[in-house]
Design a protein around this motif. Structure first.
Motif, PDB file in Angstrom:
ATOM      1  N   UNK A  96       7.346  -0.590  -0.944  1.00  0.00           N
ATOM      2  CA  UNK A  96       6.909   0.420   0.063  1.00  0.00           C
ATOM      3  C   UNK A  96       7.694   1.635  -0.001  1.00  0.00           C
ATOM      4  N   UNK A  97       9.305   1.602  -0.483  1.00  0.00           N
ATOM      5  CA  UNK A  97      10.065   2.596  -0.556  1.00  0.00           C
ATOM      6  C   UNK A  97       9.332   3.552  -1.726  1.00  0.00           C
ATOM      7  N   UNK A  98       8.859   2.808  -2.784  1.00  0.00           N
ATOM      8  CA  UNK A  98       8.141   3.729  -3.667  1.00  0.00           C
ATOM      9  C   UNK A  98       7.189   4.409  -3.005  1.00  0.00           C
ATOM     10  N   UNK A  99       6.141   3.929  -1.962  1.00  0.00           N
ATOM     11  CA  UNK A  99       5.160   4.467  -1.496  1.00  0.00           C
ATOM     12  C   UNK A  99       5.432   5.685  -0.657  1.00  0.00           C
ATOM     13  N   UNK A 100       6.678   5.368   0.017  1.00  0.00           N
ATOM     14  CA  UNK A 100       7.231   6.580   0.830  1.00  0.00           C
ATOM     15  C   UNK A 100       7.648   7.800  -0.020  1.00  0.00           C
TER      16      UNK A 100
ATOM     17  N   UNK B 179       6.462   8.461  -3.251  1.00  0.00           N
ATOM     18  CA  UNK B 179       5.250   8.938  -3.852  1.00  0.00           C
ATOM     19  C   UNK B 179       4.012   8.267  -3.460  1.00  0.00           C
ATOM     20  N   UNK B 180       3.251   8.990  -2.800  1.00  0.00           N
ATOM     21  CA  UNK B 180       2.097   8.345  -2.264  1.00  0.00           C
ATOM     22  C   UNK B 180       1.134   7.956  -3.526  1.00  0.00           C
ATOM     23  N   UNK B 181       0.207   6.880  -3.405  1.00  0.00           N
ATOM     24  CA  UNK B 181      -0.944   6.490  -4.194  1.00  0.00           C
ATOM     25  C   UNK B 181      -0.284   6.158  -5.556  1.00  0.00           C
ATOM     26  N   UNK B 182       0.894   5.914  -5.903  1.00  0.00           N
ATOM     27  CA  UNK B 182       1.469   5.556  -7.341  1.00  0.00           C
ATOM     28  C   UNK B 182       1.525   6.852  -8.083  1.00  0.00           C
ATOM     29  N   UNK B 183       1.350   8.131  -7.556  1.00  0.00           N
ATOM     30  CA  UNK B 183       1.059   9.225  -8.259  1.00  0.00           C
ATOM     31  C   UNK B 183      -0.321   9.835  -8.710  1.00  0.00           C
TER      32      UNK B 183
ATOM     33  N   UNK C 150       2.257  -3.938  -5.838  1.00  0.00           N
ATOM     34  CA  UNK C 150       1.591  -4.126  -4.454  1.00  0.00           C
ATOM     35  C   UNK C 150       2.247  -4.204  -3.455  1.00  0.00           C
ATOM     36  N   UNK C 151       2.154  -2.949  -2.446  1.00  0.00           N
ATOM     37  CA  UNK C 151       2.991  -2.825  -1.388  1.00  0.00           C
ATOM     38  C   UNK C 151       2.631  -3.564  -0.257  1.00  0.00           C
ATOM     39  N   UNK C 152       1.718  -4.481  -0.152  1.00  0.00           N
ATOM     40  CA  UNK C 152       1.352  -5.240   0.969  1.00  0.00           C
ATOM     41  C   UNK C 152       1.747  -6.685   0.818  1.00  0.00           C
TER      42      UNK C 152
ATOM     43  N   UNK D  65      10.064   7.719   6.036  1.00  0.00           N
ATOM     44  CA  UNK D  65      10.044   8.187   4.673  1.00  0.00           C
ATOM     45  C   UNK D  65       8.628   8.900   4.461  1.00  0.00           C
ATOM     46  N   UNK D  66       7.371   8.342   4.967  1.00  0.00           N
ATOM     47  CA  UNK D  66       6.096   9.122   4.923  1.00  0.00           C
ATOM     48  C   UNK D  66       6.141  10.382   5.842  1.00  0.00           C
ATOM     49  N   UNK D  67       6.881  10.548   6.878  1.00  0.00           N
ATOM     50  CA  UNK D  67       7.071  11.918   7.667  1.00  0.00           C
ATOM     51  C   UNK D  67       8.024  12.994   7.248  1.00  0.00           C
ATOM     52  N   UNK D  68       8.642  12.116   6.189  1.00  0.00           N
ATOM     53  CA  UNK D  68       9.898  13.323   5.713  1.00  0.00           C
ATOM     54  C   UNK D  68       9.247  14.669   5.174  1.00  0.00           C
ATOM     55  N   UNK D  69       9.779  15.694   5.627  1.00  0.00           N
ATOM     56  CA  UNK D  69       8.996  17.127   5.100  1.00  0.00           C
ATOM     57  C   UNK D  69       9.236  17.298   3.545  1.00  0.00           C
TER      58      UNK D  69
END
Length: 415
Positions: free
Chosen positions: A178-182, A184-188, A275-277, A318-322
């Motif tokens: 999940x930290x990797x998801x935050x 970089x979304x979609x694994x890049x 697998x983020x889930x 992390x997802x909301x970080x500018x």
């Protein structure tokens, strides 16, 4: 292929047998190198440390380390099985990768093999008098490592196999993807919602076997696709269960499907590399086990609620970080996005069903959902509001006491 090789090397290094064997092989190698450096030693050291001074120490180490290793292995297996029985069978593989346990066991086995090999070398006449100095120095280093390992082992045994320790391991395993998801979304890769749909004439990549998709080598996939300007739509992201000869992905362009399919790593079990889930699913299973009539431990379920809440809140930040990196690294690959709603369902859906008749569990569930609804990540906030509404519906159906239902509804409004 590079990413897959690195994946397999990482997995091998986390296996107890491989890691312990590596330490043991290093110890044997050190014992064999000792005669090669004995010529440069001063005479006074050779006279002071003879083979008669070293052999008794080596004999003690060989006998004691064998007993300690056997005893520790028994404790390790028993503790891991106990933890898996208390939590969920899915945690056993995570426990077997506990770095403290593996390092301690590696030191014990390495010390045993070093002392045993050195004794054999002395008795066979491969070591001269000057080599005894080198062996003595290495033995002192070995003893120091053993002392440190024993101290770490004693401290670790106080929590090994406990539910708290198990939950900590699962939480750390859940946080990493999940930290990797935050970051970089979609694994890049390109997100599916911002890309065109796969055309009808796209070529399907069929699964070579039934199982879970564990890992995608996206960098190599992108390189292969870029050569012919092809595009790949990933139909089964990491964590998906697929059957043999069913589509894993669709490709448009002139590419060899057999070459592309090599970048999909499949196995019989889900893993946490991409697998983020899966980590949230394991935490949810622990909570469901705790709420079963045979265990009846709502405190653990509440602890899991808070752990999942903490993980998702950090993800939301992390997802909301500018400054979050939103650039697409792999333009030729399109993959679906892990949604906040999916993550909340993985963490809380079964937990709410199993604990829906408990006032204490549902009260904390409502508080967690309400707090998450204030996340800066809008997707998480809206998904948390839906989860809170779902929890209120379950409470209305499963709790028979109208006063308790009214109290929980008021708590949801207050929090």
């Amino acid at each position: 292929m590079r990413e897959r090789i690195w994946l397999w090397l990482t997995r091998l290094w986390r296996r107890p047998g491989i890691r312990i064997s590596a330490f043991g092989s290093a110890a044997l190698l050190v014992s064999l190198i000792a005669p090669l450096v004995d010529r440069s030693l001063p005479e006074w050291l050779v006279d002071r440390f003879s083979r008669d001074a070293v052999l008794p120490i080596l004999n003690i180490l060989a006998s004691s380390m064998l007993a300690v290793t056997t005893f520790s292995l028994g404790i390790m297996v028993q503790a891991f099985r106990s933890a898996a029985g208390q939590a969920t069978p899915r945690v056993y593989r995570l426990l077997m990768q506990d770095m403290t346990t593996l390092n301690v066991m590696s030191v014990f086995v390495g010390a045993f093999l070093f002392s045993l090999a050195s004794i054999v070398m002395f008795r066979a006449g491969f070591y001269g008098e000057s080599a005894a100095v080198i062996v003595f120095g290495l033995t002192m280093v070995c003893i120091l490592m053993i002392v440190v390992a024993i101290l770490r082992w004693i401290a670790h045994l106080s929590q090994l196999g406990s539910l708290h320790h198990t939950l900590n391991l699962v939480e750390q395993a859940a946080k990493a993807p999940l930290e990797r998801l935050a970051r970089k979304s979609n694994l890049g890769a390109r997100p599916a919602e911002n890309a065109p749909k796969a055309p009808k004439g796209a070529t399907p990549l069929l699964a070579p076997r039934s199982g879970y998709v564990q890992f995608l080598s996206l960098a190599e996939l992108n390189e292969q696709l870029k050569e012919t300007d092809a595009t790949l739509w990933v139909f089964a992201p990491p964590g998906s269960w697929v059957l043999k000869d069913t589509p894993l992905a669709y490709v448009e362009g002139e590419c060899d499907p057999d070459t592309l399919i090599e970048n999909f790593t499949m196995g019989d079990e889900r893993t946490v590399e991409q697998d983020a889930r899966f980590g949230l699913v394991i935490l949810s299973e622990v909570a469901s086990r705790a709420l079963s009539p045979g265990v009846n431990d709502p405190g653990t379920a509440i602890d899991v609620i808070h752990r999942i809440e903490r993980i998702l809140w950090t993800l939301g930040q992390g997802m909301a970080d500018k400054d979050r990196d939103t650039t697409v690294e792999f333009e030729q690959v399109i993959i679906g996005t892990v949604s906040a709603e999916d993550l909340l369902n993985d963490g809380y859906a079964s937990l709410m069903q199993d604990g829906g008749n408990r006032f204490d569990v549902m009260a904390q569930m409502l508080k967690a959902a309400t707090r998450l609804s204030k996340s800066d990540w809008s997707d998480l906030a809206s998904a948390a509001e839906k989860t809170r509404d779902t929890a209120l519906g379950i409470i209305d159906r499963k709790i028979e006491d109208p006063d308790a239902v009214k109290s929980l509804q008021e708590r949801a409004k207050r929090t």
